[in-house]
Design a protein around this motif. Structure first.
Motif: not given
Length: 332
Positions: A137-139, A218-219
């Motif tokens: 996960p990324m903010v 990509y994420n």
């Protein structure tokens, strides 16, 4: 133990494919002695200029049983039988480079290995490091659909002006372009202006990521858009799927294998070069696919999960090493 020399192209930085060959050196070192040639300096007037006696780090190609140019069009190899007899080519598209004269051939995609050649062509595939390329996960700072384009944006085959630029004004969508690197004179004011000037630059996120940083790209995305009008290996399609990100892709070699498994949407058209003369149709199909991804989040997220499972099932390095062993044994 047979000695193999991987020969990278003469570029001012490591070529993307070169990193994947480093995995082969790691995994096949129990059977072959493999080294990656270094590229000292320009100009490269001929093959042996890459191996000057002044540096102990360079390698004399005559001391190896097999030479593997990583770029099949490798212009630095002298066009003499001495070198062709110990050359193995891995093609990313049918009939690429010195395929008519090299003694040993392999194809990295179904299109490449199933074409007709004078000599046997071995099927090989590159794998994916699923511990490096994986979902995390990324903010986010917005609720838009993040659609990413990775690659050499200035190459006409990428169809940025024809198929990507018309997406800039699509409601609820953020187009994120990762220009890596600024090749094809892609960083000149003239090329930037042709692609849309400041409007284009507003969509450029970053470029020239180190290898371990590529999964971070990509994420950040909800969809990877892989538009290309030339056959190739389409590493971004595999890498995106490994990160749980669905793809929208033209079929350049292996993309259909991921979308048929449920990992995204394929823009059908073979050969892909057809899109160079049918840019309006391509533009419409790309826009339609992006709108579907925007309006169907449940289906989109399922595509991402399915793509990750497909990579784990069929595209890890362990699944493909035997093919490389068979090819290199025959070639040495």
């Amino acid at each position: 133990m047979k000695r193999i020399l991987f020969l990278p192209p003469g570029m001012n930085q490591p070529w993307y494919v070169q990193i994947h060959y480093e995995y082969l050196i790691r995994y096949l070192s129990d059977e072959f002695f493999i080294e990656m040639a270094t590229v000292p300096y320009e100009p490269y007037d001929n093959f042996l200029d890459r191996f000057p006696e002044t540096s102990p780090l360079e390698r004399d190609p005559r001391n190896y049983d097999l030479i593997v140019p990583l770029w099949p069009q490798h212009a630095g190899v002298p066009a003499t039988q001495e070198w062709f007899d110990k050359m193995a080519l891995v093609m990313y598209e049918p009939g690429e480079g010195h395929s008519a004269r090299a003694k040993f051939l392999a194809g990295a995609t179904p299109y490449a290995d199933q074409a007709e050649y004078k000599t046997k062509c071995y099927p090989v595939r590159f794998g994916i490091d699923t511990e490096l390329f994986k979902p995390f996960p990324m903010v986010r700072e917005d609720n838009l659909l993040h659609v990413g384009i990775l690659g050499s944006h200035a190459a006409p085959r990428r169809m940025i002006k024809e198929a990507i630029k018309p997406l800039f004004d699509l409601e609820g969508v953020r187009i994120m372009i990762y220009p890596s690197p600024w090749v094809n004179n892609g960083g000149t004011p003239e090329s930037i202006e042709e692609l849309g000037g400041q409007e284009f630059l507003k969509h450029c996120v970053t470029g020239n990521k180190t290898w371990i940083g590529v999964p971070n790209c990509y994420n950040q995305l909800d969809v990877v858009l892989r538009v290309d009008c030339q056959y190739g290996y389409s590493f971004p399609t595999l890498e995106a799927a490994a990160c749980g990100v669905p793809v929208i892709a033209t079929d350049c070699g292996i993309d259909h294998l991921i979308t048929e498994a449920g990992g995204g949407i394929l823009i059908k058209g073979n050969p892909p070069m057809k899109w160079l003369d049918n840019s309006d149709e391509l533009r419409d199909k790309v826009r339609e696919a992006v709108i579907f991804m925007r309006d169907n989040p449940k289906e989109r997220k399922q595509m991402g999960k399915t793509g990750r499972r497909e990579i784990e099932k069929n595209w890890t390095w362990e699944k493909h090493l035997d093919r490389w062993r068979i090819f290199l044994r025959a070639a040495t």
